[in-house]
Each structure stands twice: as C-alpha cells, then as structure tokens.
Design a protein around this motif. Structure first.
Motif, PDB file in Angstrom:
ATOM      1  N   GLY A 130       2.278   7.839   4.666  1.00 55.69           N
ATOM      2  CA  GLY A 130       3.577   7.941   5.317  1.00 55.69           C
ATOM      3  C   GLY A 130       4.159   6.605   5.732  1.00 55.69           C
ATOM      4  N   GLU A 131       4.575   6.538   6.994  1.00 58.42           N
ATOM      5  CA  GLU A 131       5.229   5.354   7.536  1.00 58.42           C
ATOM      6  C   GLU A 131       4.329   4.122   7.438  1.00 58.42           C
ATOM      7  N   HIS A 132       3.036   4.324   7.599  1.00 56.85           N
ATOM      8  CA  HIS A 132       2.107   3.189   7.521  1.00 56.85           C
ATOM      9  C   HIS A 132       2.101   2.572   6.119  1.00 56.85           C
ATOM     10  N   LEU A 133       2.094   3.410   5.091  1.00 58.06           N
ATOM     11  CA  LEU A 133       2.067   2.899   3.727  1.00 58.06           C
ATOM     12  C   LEU A 133       3.359   2.150   3.414  1.00 58.06           C
ATOM     13  N   GLU A 134       4.483   2.682   3.838  1.00 54.94           N
ATOM     14  CA  GLU A 134       5.757   2.000   3.622  1.00 54.94           C
ATOM     15  C   GLU A 134       5.766   0.637   4.313  1.00 54.94           C
ATOM     16  N   ALA A 135       5.261   0.594   5.551  1.00 57.99           N
ATOM     17  CA  ALA A 135       5.219  -0.666   6.291  1.00 57.99           C
ATOM     18  C   ALA A 135       4.314  -1.681   5.607  1.00 57.99           C
ATOM     19  N   ALA A 136       3.175  -1.213   5.108  1.00 57.55           N
ATOM     20  CA  ALA A 136       2.235  -2.125   4.445  1.00 57.55           C
ATOM     21  C   ALA A 136       2.845  -2.718   3.184  1.00 57.55           C
ATOM     22  N   ILE A 137       3.516  -1.887   2.389  1.00 56.69           N
ATOM     23  CA  ILE A 137       4.166  -2.399   1.178  1.00 56.69           C
ATOM     24  C   ILE A 137       5.178  -3.475   1.548  1.00 56.69           C
ATOM     25  N   SER A 138       5.900  -3.249   2.624  1.00 55.93           N
ATOM     26  CA  SER A 138       6.903  -4.222   3.071  1.00 55.93           C
ATOM     27  C   SER A 138       6.265  -5.556   3.446  1.00 55.93           C
ATOM     28  N   SER A 139       5.072  -5.508   4.046  1.00 51.01           N
ATOM     29  CA  SER A 139       4.413  -6.738   4.501  1.00 51.01           C
ATOM     30  C   SER A 139       3.477  -7.353   3.466  1.00 51.01           C
ATOM     31  N   MET A 140       3.298  -6.706   2.340  1.00 49.84           N
ATOM     32  CA  MET A 140       2.347  -7.181   1.344  1.00 49.84           C
ATOM     33  C   MET A 140       2.759  -8.511   0.726  1.00 49.84           C
ATOM     34  N   ASN A 141       1.792  -9.376   0.555  1.00 48.68           N
ATOM     35  CA  ASN A 141       1.988 -10.610  -0.199  1.00 48.68           C
ATOM     36  C   ASN A 141       1.856 -10.330  -1.693  1.00 48.68           C
ATOM     37  N   THR A 142       2.290 -11.270  -2.512  1.00 50.31           N
ATOM     38  CA  THR A 142       2.173 -11.127  -3.964  1.00 50.31           C
ATOM     39  C   THR A 142       0.721 -10.901  -4.359  1.00 50.31           C
ATOM     40  N   HIS A 143       0.514  -9.981  -5.287  1.00 47.02           N
ATOM     41  CA  HIS A 143      -0.816  -9.606  -5.784  1.00 47.02           C
ATOM     42  C   HIS A 143      -1.684  -8.962  -4.695  1.00 47.02           C
ATOM     43  N   GLY A 144      -1.039  -8.331  -3.730  1.00 45.67           N
ATOM     44  CA  GLY A 144      -1.788  -7.597  -2.717  1.00 45.67           C
ATOM     45  C   GLY A 144      -2.433  -6.343  -3.293  1.00 45.67           C
ATOM     46  N   ARG A 145      -3.462  -5.840  -2.590  1.00 43.68           N
ATOM     47  CA  ARG A 145      -4.197  -4.654  -3.049  1.00 43.68           C
ATOM     48  C   ARG A 145      -4.192  -3.602  -1.945  1.00 43.68           C
ATOM     49  N   ILE A 146      -3.965  -2.371  -2.345  1.00 43.65           N
ATOM     50  CA  ILE A 146      -3.939  -1.248  -1.413  1.00 43.65           C
ATOM     51  C   ILE A 146      -4.979  -0.227  -1.850  1.00 43.65           C
ATOM     52  N   ALA A 147      -5.926   0.084  -0.971  1.00 51.57           N
ATOM     53  CA  ALA A 147      -6.912   1.134  -1.221  1.00 51.57           C
ATOM     54  C   ALA A 147      -6.483   2.371  -0.443  1.00 51.57           C
ATOM     55  N   ILE A 148      -6.190   3.448  -1.157  1.00 50.59           N
ATOM     56  CA  ILE A 148      -5.755   4.689  -0.520  1.00 50.59           C
ATOM     57  C   ILE A 148      -6.979   5.568  -0.303  1.00 50.59           C
ATOM     58  N   CYS A 149      -7.447   5.623   0.935  1.00 47.40           N
ATOM     59  CA  CYS A 149      -8.628   6.410   1.284  1.00 47.40           C
ATOM     60  C   CYS A 149      -8.244   7.796   1.769  1.00 47.40           C
ATOM     61  N   GLY A 150      -7.191   7.868   2.589  1.00 46.26           N
ATOM     62  CA  GLY A 150      -6.764   9.142   3.144  1.00 46.26           C
ATOM     63  C   GLY A 150      -5.327   9.062   3.589  1.00 46.26           C
ATOM     64  N   MET A 151      -4.724  10.225   3.818  1.00 43.25           N
ATOM     65  CA  MET A 151      -3.332  10.294   4.283  1.00 43.25           C
ATOM     66  C   MET A 151      -3.238  11.377   5.350  1.00 43.25           C
ATOM     67  N   ILE A 152      -3.949  11.170   6.450  1.00 46.99           N
ATOM     68  CA  ILE A 152      -4.077  12.207   7.465  1.00 46.99           C
ATOM     69  C   ILE A 152      -2.728  12.615   8.048  1.00 46.99           C
ATOM     70  N   ALA A 153      -1.730  11.724   7.970  1.00 52.58           N
ATOM     71  CA  ALA A 153      -0.404  12.066   8.487  1.00 52.58           C
ATOM     72  C   ALA A 153       0.240  13.199   7.693  1.00 52.58           C
ATOM     73  N   GLN A 154      -0.276  13.476   6.484  1.00 53.91           N
ATOM     74  CA  GLN A 154       0.350  14.469   5.622  1.00 53.91           C
ATOM     75  C   GLN A 154      -0.512  15.715   5.408  1.00 53.91           C
ATOM     76  N   TYR A 155      -1.726  15.749   5.943  1.00 53.40           N
ATOM     77  CA  TYR A 155      -2.646  16.842   5.607  1.00 53.40           C
ATOM     78  C   TYR A 155      -2.142  18.208   6.052  1.00 53.40           C
ATOM     79  N   ASN A 156      -1.401  18.262   7.155  1.00 56.78           N
ATOM     80  CA  ASN A 156      -0.955  19.545   7.676  1.00 56.78           C
ATOM     81  C   ASN A 156       0.545  19.771   7.484  1.00 56.78           C
ATOM     82  N   ALA A 157       1.162  18.946   6.649  1.00 58.68           N
ATOM     83  CA  ALA A 157       2.606  19.090   6.400  1.00 58.68           C
ATOM     84  C   ALA A 157       2.879  20.355   5.602  1.00 58.68           C
TER      85      ALA A 157
END
Length: 339
Positions: A229-256
């Motif tokens: 959710g909001e955390h992933l969007e914020a991280a993409i915004s702050s990422m430097n070139t060639h940054g890496r994102i490991a998606i382990c879980g998305m607890i903000a969306q589990y009960n949506a």
C-alpha cells in the motif's frame, strides 16, 4: 510417565472470512487423538506460531500453499515434545519443530518433523528468530534484495517477527543506514534504542512518504516490504537508481474487501531501473544451515536481539492471531500451552 491422552482440542475453520476474520468463522473442538502409525510420532505441542500468511490460507483461492479446509484443523508452525514414537528417528522426550499447530496434540509424519535442542536456544526461538521468520529475513535481505555494504535500507512492519531481524542483519552486514516504520511510539523507541536502527517513525503520525524522505534524505537502496500500500508507494518514491525491493508481505491489504489502488508511481520503476521481487521462504531452504550458524552465533553473542509476545492457552490462539493482524505484537507472536 503419565498416560497418553485420548482427546485434545484443535481449532477448525468453519467459514471463510470476508474482510476481517470474525470469531464465528472458527471453532475450538475436542477431538480424538489417533494412534501414530508406522513412521509417525505423537507430539504434545508446547508452543504454537501464528503468522500473517495464515490469513491468506483462509481464502479459497489458489496460492503458494493450499487453503485451509473448512471443518478441518488449521495448520501452522509448532514446537512440541514427542510422547509416542513409531519412528527410529525420534524417541519419547525429544523436542521437535513441525507444521501441525493450532492444536494441543498432533500426529506427525517423522519426515515432516525436525529435532530441536533446548540447550542451544529456547524452544520458542525455533518459531521465530531461528525459524521461518528468521530465515525469511535472512534470505530476503541477502539473496532477494541483494544487500550490499553501504546500502541504505528501509523496512516496514519493522517491529514484527521478520522486520526487526531484517534491520539488525542489515546493520551487521554493513548497511550504512537502516530506517524502520512501526505503528506505535513504543515500537519506534524499540527499533532505535534496542535494535539499533538509525531512524524509525510511526506511520500513523503522518504520510509515510514525507516521514521516509525526512529519515532518508539521500534516498534508499533496499526496501523490505511487509506492509504494501502506502508504504510501497513511498519506498518507490525514495528509491535510488538500481534499488531493490523484496516483497515479503502486504498486511495492509490482507483483510481488504475491495481491490487496493496499486502504487500510483510505478512508472518510476523504469527511470530508476528498480528490481521488485516477491519473496517466499520455501525457495531459500538451501540457506538453512548457513542461516542457523550465522544468526545463531549473533543471538548467542547478543549482537542480534529479538522480542516475543506470548499468549497463554490453546483457547486464546484465535485472539493471538487477530491481535497479530491488528499489530498488537512486538516481535514474534507465540501461543504457549501449559503442560
């Protein structure tokens, strides 16, 4: 030695939750304990694990693990004592780690159990820091996110069983700066003062993107995502070139109950040449021995710290799970069963 019990209590899923799970979706039932067959062991569970991924198994959808069956006992990590064995690999009195939790007694195929040693680490640790959450943190950070010395690392859900270990392992492996987000002032204090994060913030106190930019003015190189959710969007915004994102879980969306909007800035993945990769711990079993040796040494030396939140009693397992989804735990959520 006391007589082997003939019945035990176990939690069954009786209805598939829509949105947040409700108590009426579950039932605690007393059932007969079968005799172990050839190659099986009977285990009295001592500690049970509740984990965020279990919410996904309550949905009748195809995923990386089969869904829980209605009217059947649920499953999850557990540590217990062997009280009867029909396997040469185990004898009564051994302690084992296995996958048939959510119950007091389990008949386990011997090949699906692993012997654990209470002299090496306390039994609950095999469900947390030296168990699945620990290996998830270790493999996700080092293999999936390809941590390099000098990286700036951001971890969401950083006071949970996985997140707290990610941040500490990053520091031990040479990260230049580690930032965490959590959901309370107490957890933020824990991250900085006990776990050694360089900065942490309470995501409930303001927009994540703004708080992350303040904590990491020069950007981030690695994002370990437990929230989405909001955390992933914020991280993409702050990422430097060639940054890496490991998606382990998305607890903000589990009960949506409605689809969540995707991060609105995914186009930045192109310009920044980002790598985003999903993480399943089962893909990284080859690291098990290396993980236990390295992380076990850090635990024994006191370089790596961990917390557990313990709930007592099989009857409170569901409350522990629902509390986990609400973020009421610090570190690993454990359910301990009295002898």
């Amino acid at each position: 030695m006391p007589a082997t019990p003939t019945t035990g209590r176990e939690w069954h899923l009786v209805a598939r939750p829509h949105g947040w799970p409700k108590p009426e979706d579950f039932a605690l039932r007393e059932t007969e304990i079968p005799e172990p067959g050839e190659g099986q062991i009977l285990v009295r569970n001592i500690h049970l694990s509740v984990d965020p991924y279990m919410r996904g198994r309550m949905n009748d959808v195809k995923s990386y693990v089969p869904p829980y069956e209605l009217g059947e006992p649920m499953q999850g990590g557990a540590v217990g004592e062997v009280i009867a064995s029909r396997s040469d690999a185990f004898q009564a009195g051994d302690h084992v780690l296995h996958g048939l939790g959510w119950r007091e007694y389990a008949v386990v195929d011997a090949k699906a159990a692993v012997k654990v040693d209470e002299a090496v680490a306390p039994l609950p640790a095999y469900l947390g820091v030296l168990g699945m959450p620990g290996l998830t943190a270790y493999a996700g950070l080092l293999e999936v996110a390809s941590l390099k010395e000098g990286d700036v690392v951001f971890v969401s859900g950083a006071a949970g069983a996985v997140g707290g270990l990610v941040g500490q392992i990053a520091k031990l492996k040479g990260a230049s700066r580690v930032i965490g987000s959590a959901g309370s002032a107490e957890k933020v204090k824990l991250l900085v003062e006990e776990y050694g994060f360089d900065a942490a913030f309470n995501y409930k106190e303001g927009p994540v993107a703004e708080q992350l930019k303040e904590a990491a003015p020069d950007g981030i190189d690695v994002y370990f995502d437990n929230v989405g959710g909001e955390h992933l969007e914020a991280a993409i915004s702050s990422m430097n070139t060639h940054g890496r994102i490991a998606i382990c879980g998305m607890i903000a969306q589990y009960n949506a109950t409605e689809p969540n909007p995707a991060p609105r800035n995914l186009i930045a993945v192109i310009a920044k040449r980002l790598r985003i990769e999903g993480l399943l711990v089962a893909d990284h079993r080859h690291l098990q021995q290396q993980f236990v040796e390295e992380v076990g040494a850090w635990v024994r030396s006191g370089e790596l710290k961990y917390r557990e939140t313990t709930v007592e009693g099989i009857e409170n397992t569901l409350d522990a799970f629902l509390g986990l989804l609400r973020g009421e735990n610090t570190g690993k959520m454990i359910v301990s069963l009295p002898a």
